[in-house]
Design an enzyme around this catalytic site. Structure first.
Site, PDB file in Angstrom:
ATOM      1  CG  HIS A 131      -2.029  -1.025   1.095  1.00 51.27           C
ATOM      2  ND1 HIS A 131      -3.081  -1.084   1.972  1.00 51.27           N
ATOM      3  CD2 HIS A 131      -2.233  -2.027   0.192  1.00 51.27           C
ATOM      4  CE1 HIS A 131      -3.889  -2.073   1.641  1.00 51.27           C
ATOM      5  NE2 HIS A 131      -3.392  -2.667   0.558  1.00 51.27           N
TER       6      HIS A 131
ATOM      7  CD  GLU B 231      -1.540   4.069   3.745  1.00 51.47           C
ATOM      8  OE1 GLU B 231      -2.667   4.273   4.221  1.00 51.47           O
ATOM      9  OE2 GLU B 231      -1.338   3.340   2.738  1.00 51.47           O
TER      10      GLU B 231
ATOM     11  NE  ARG C 292      -9.903   1.635 -27.049  1.00 55.15           N
ATOM     12  CZ  ARG C 292      -9.716   1.210 -28.289  1.00 55.15           C
ATOM     13  NH1 ARG C 292      -8.532   0.704 -28.647  1.00 55.15           N
ATOM     14  NH2 ARG C 292     -10.688   1.285 -29.181  1.00 55.15           N
TER      15      ARG C 292
ATOM     16  CB  THR D  70     -19.361  -2.388 -31.735  1.00 55.18           C
ATOM     17  OG1 THR D  70     -20.391  -1.423 -31.450  1.00 55.18           O
ATOM     18  CG2 THR D  70     -18.048  -1.666 -31.935  1.00 55.18           C
TER      19      THR D  70
ATOM     20  NE  ARG E 141      -4.004   0.512 -31.949  1.00 57.87           N
ATOM     21  CZ  ARG E 141      -5.304   0.499 -31.669  1.00 57.87           C
ATOM     22  NH1 ARG E 141      -5.806  -0.435 -30.885  1.00 57.87           N
ATOM     23  NH2 ARG E 141      -6.097   1.417 -32.171  1.00 57.87           N
TER      24      ARG E 141
ATOM     25  CG  LEU F 257     -23.911  -1.048 -25.435  1.00 61.64           C
ATOM     26  CD1 LEU F 257     -24.793  -1.909 -24.554  1.00 61.64           C
ATOM     27  CD2 LEU F 257     -22.523  -1.673 -25.606  1.00 61.64           C
TER      28      LEU F 257
END
Length: 376
Positions: A60, A62, A193, A205, A216, A305
């Site tokens: 973590h 900390e 992304r 799609t 990319r 969608l």
């Protein structure tokens, strides 16, 4: 306040807390299902250690900062964006580590709402550590808006991204892919992304655009870290010949209604399948993704969608990329849902929260007005 343009932490008065938030941002896209956390250790006015949470299962923020500071942590003040955890998960409690290191004071951006990990501030105070909270937790809630949404609802935070012409058409002709935006807008999409746990499209799609859904660089080289790729199916499954099933750039998850059996040709491509209750529709599909660990979902939606998500109130943030050209009335519309009841006055369910320019294209960011109420 959003983070796509400008500095979302400019309003944080305490400079070390602001620095901790900036550090936390470095973990975006790699920490799920954990939150983003940053930490800065300061002693005698000097920064002696910094850290951020990089990935689930890793140390973590900390702990990273304490390791960087070493003995200099004794008597220091820790500035941390989220209340230090008080439980043992994949790693030990951060509260114990701060106490053992002799930290004298802890300044916290926001309290931890997760009941499993909460209570760190109280434990620190009991051990004699001075504890203070930032006067305004809003910037730190924005930092982890996706994680907080998932914690509250069990569903991923849904960010829909759509490119449009100036007359609001997502393509120039029905059933074909059209290049609308320029290189800078495509780079912006790559950034979206890279920051998401997963990227999702519908089967339609896949059939029309045959997208890769990968991250990319400007030369077309795939990044080392890729988001999970998801195809939502309702009645028909995607073709096993689609690019994403054959590019070797990571597994593809097919989100499949429980009434359908997985296509054997997709199984041969090592596709992963996540089933959802067909009767529950999109809500059940998002629930299934949330259960599988997705907290931040980027949906690159086609008209069907997008319309289904919007009509169901399931879009938490809408990012529109506006290209500087007109498609004409022969091009399909973006929204194919039912019209509103009253045609006299627009039902403004979304509010603009941010805008920017990317190359020669414009970006506007919208959130539902219901989120204003949820944040109160």
């Amino acid at each position: 306040m959003t983070r796509h343009f400008g500095d979302p932490y400019s309003g944080v008065v305490e400079p070390h807390l602001r620095r901790a938030a900036e550090l936390a941002e470095r973990g975006r896209g790699t920490t799920y299902p954990n939150p983003l956390v940053g930490c800065v250790l300061v002693r005698d006015g000097l920064v002696v250690g910094e850290g951020f949470h990089e990935r689930a299962g890793g140390p973590h923020a900390e702990i990273v900062a304490l390791q960087a500071a070493g003995e200099a942590a004794r008597g220091a003040t820790a500035y941390v964006t989220l209340e230090p955890c008080a439980h043992t998960g994949r790693t030990g409690p951060c509260t114990d580590a701060l106490i053992a290191a002799g930290v004298a004071r802890v300044v916290i951006g926001m309290a931890d709402p997760w009941h499993v990990a909460a209570g760190g501030a109280e434990l620190l105070a009991r051990a004699g550590v001075e504890v203070a909270f930032a006067p305004d937790p809003a910037p730190f809630e924005e930092l982890n808006i996706e994680w907080l949404h998932h914690l509250r609802t069990g569903c991923p935070f849904v960010r829909a991204k759509i490119a449009l012409t100036l007359d609001a058409r997502p393509t120039l002709a029905r059933g074909m892919r059209s290049a609308l935006t320029g290189e800078r807008a495509r780079a912006f999409t790559m950034r979206l992304r890279s920051e998401a746990d997963a990227v999702m499209v519908g089967t339609g799609t896949v059939a029309v655009d045959d997208p890769s859904l990968t991250v990319r660089d400007g030369d077309g080289r795939a990044s080392a870290r890729q988001p999970r790729r998801i195809v939502l199916t309702r009645t028909e499954q995607p073709s096993a010949e689609a690019r994403m099933f054959n590019d070797g750039l990571g597994a593809v998850t097919v989100l499949l209604p429980d009434a359908l059996d997985p296509d054997p040709s997709l199984l041969s491509k090592a596709a992963e399948f996540v089933a959802y209750d067909a009767a529950g529709g999109l809500v059940a599909a998002l629930d299934a993704l949330g259960e599988s660990g997705v907290t931040s979902l980027l949906v690159e939606a086609g008209p069907r969608l997008f319309s289904a998500l919007q009509a169901s109130g399931l879009i938490d943030e809408l990012v529109l990329l506006h290209a500087g050209g007109l498609a004409g009335e022969q091009a399909p519309a973006l929204f194919v849902g039912e019209p509103q009841d009253d045609p006299a006055t627009l039902d403004r369910t979304l509010r603009a929260v941010e805008a920017g320019i990317v190359g020669s294209d414009a970006v506007t960011v919208w959130r539902p007005r219901r989120m204003d109420v949820e944040s109160l």
